[in-house]
Design a protein around this motif. Sequence first.
Motif, PDB file in Angstrom:
ATOM      1  N   TYR A 189      17.748  37.290 -25.865  1.00 40.83           N
ATOM      2  CA  TYR A 189      16.534  37.276 -25.233  1.00 40.83           C
ATOM      3  C   TYR A 189      16.823  37.587 -23.745  1.00 40.83           C
ATOM      4  O   TYR A 189      18.031  37.192 -23.212  1.00 40.83           O
ATOM      5  CB  TYR A 189      16.015  35.952 -25.055  1.00 40.83           C
ATOM      6  N   SER A 232      13.233  29.657 -18.723  1.00 41.33           N
ATOM      7  CA  SER A 232      13.950  29.805 -20.048  1.00 41.33           C
ATOM      8  C   SER A 232      15.285  29.600 -19.882  1.00 41.33           C
ATOM      9  O   SER A 232      15.828  29.553 -18.744  1.00 41.33           O
ATOM     10  CB  SER A 232      13.564  31.080 -21.043  1.00 41.33           C
ATOM     11  N   ARG A 233      16.122  29.650 -21.047  1.00 36.81           N
ATOM     12  CA  ARG A 233      17.714  29.688 -20.841  1.00 36.81           C
ATOM     13  C   ARG A 233      18.302  30.926 -20.511  1.00 36.81           C
ATOM     14  O   ARG A 233      19.221  30.948 -19.421  1.00 36.81           O
ATOM     15  CB  ARG A 233      18.291  29.410 -22.362  1.00 36.81           C
ATOM     16  N   THR A 292      12.229  34.482 -30.147  1.00 39.63           N
ATOM     17  CA  THR A 292      13.195  35.234 -29.877  1.00 39.63           C
ATOM     18  C   THR A 292      13.896  35.419 -31.426  1.00 39.63           C
ATOM     19  O   THR A 292      14.676  36.371 -31.939  1.00 39.63           O
ATOM     20  CB  THR A 292      14.299  34.988 -29.320  1.00 39.63           C
ATOM     21  N   SER A 348       9.911  25.507 -25.354  1.00 39.37           N
ATOM     22  CA  SER A 348      10.797  25.583 -26.414  1.00 39.37           C
ATOM     23  C   SER A 348      10.199  25.102 -27.811  1.00 39.37           C
ATOM     24  O   SER A 348      10.898  25.507 -28.717  1.00 39.37           O
ATOM     25  CB  SER A 348      12.306  24.934 -25.970  1.00 39.37           C
ATOM     26  N   GLU A 406      11.100  33.244 -25.294  1.00 36.10           N
ATOM     27  CA  GLU A 406      12.388  32.745 -25.754  1.00 36.10           C
ATOM     28  C   GLU A 406      12.145  32.100 -27.292  1.00 36.10           C
ATOM     29  O   GLU A 406      12.664  32.190 -28.217  1.00 36.10           O
ATOM     30  CB  GLU A 406      12.797  31.677 -24.938  1.00 36.10           C
ATOM     31  N   SER A 446      17.673  37.460 -14.740  1.00 36.95           N
ATOM     32  CA  SER A 446      17.817  36.910 -15.948  1.00 36.95           C
ATOM     33  C   SER A 446      18.969  37.271 -16.528  1.00 36.95           C
ATOM     34  O   SER A 446      19.406  38.404 -16.218  1.00 36.95           O
ATOM     35  CB  SER A 446      16.495  37.457 -16.856  1.00 36.95           C
TER      36      SER A 446
END
Length: 376
Positions: A306, A225-226, A295, A272, A292, A319
């Motif tokens: 997140y 994820s980001r 969120t 996403s 994510e 993270s």
Amino acid sequence: MRDQVEIGMGRTAMRGYDLDDVEIVPSRRTRSSKDVSLSWQLDAYRFDIPLVTHPTDAVVSPATAVRIGELGGLGVLNAEGLWARHEDVEGKLFDVVRAAEENADPDAAIRLLQQLHAAPIRMDLLAQSIKQIKDSGVTVAARVSPQHAEELTPDLLAAGVEVLVVQGTIVSAEHVARDGEPLNLKRFIAELDVPVVAGGVGDYRTAMHLMRTGAAGVIVGFGQSRAATTTQVLGIGVPMATAIADAAAARRDYLDETGGRYVHVIADGALSYSGDIAKAIACGADAVMLGESLTEAAEAPAQGYYWTAAAAHPNLPRSEIVGFAGSGADLETLLFGPSSDPYGTLNLFGGLRRAMAKTGYRDLKEFQKVGLMLRR
């Protein structure tokens, strides 16, 4: 045979593909989306949508686990997270979010998370959270790390946990340790009366080994994820389309090997948009693990921020804490619409249903056979 690419003299690497690299190919048939079923079953537990939540405090509180269950998915509470360590979790989450928003030091919020997770796990608090979920009538699921699975599981089962998730960045069937007795996952699962979901994995061999432990489900991916920084910290990562397809191949071979035992593949990472969910199922996943993507829901405990559970690792966090612009949508709208967003961040499972209808498939098992095409 998988493509091998020479990256230097005497050294090759396998070619892999992300979900962004593949597209779903329409078939000769379409059908009404009203005739499409998104249901799936994990052991004795049936769910209306193929959703398992990523077990992070940023998304899953006892209340959101209940709401996810009411909407047809499976909410997974982190049994080693803040809900197991502190009474005023909402206040603690507010402090973490404020540190992420206001502090000039970008690591301040991570240090605070580490401090909060240094508090001991209190089974009274954990049992209270589990009771709240159980009393609602939805399926109760909790996540433990491989390091603490044997220690925590008896109390979790006594409190009412019905699905156990043993999840780490990477989980294998064989862990070698010079100091101390490693978790024997096969023996551990055999002694339990509840289904166990284990992972993450990223390749055929590890997925097959986990299936042979007796796991009811295998998590594929490392929560990409980001926010996740596993690739930056460890250099480890497998493109999700390839990882899911390889695990699905292991599932098929294990089904033949055992004469009919089916192990569910749950995709965790790089999800996403609703189109990503559709592609994950098309590559062979039975369900997706979302973090994510949830969120921005109004009910999310971390108010639009997140992180994964690995953010609180005491020595090597993997993270960061990332803020998202909230849509203000509640969980039901996020999962089922209606949506005014043209990119697939709302009505996530409406998007999956429509993708299946547009390609003519009635259920998730059928949709795993849909044609795929590479973009490059």
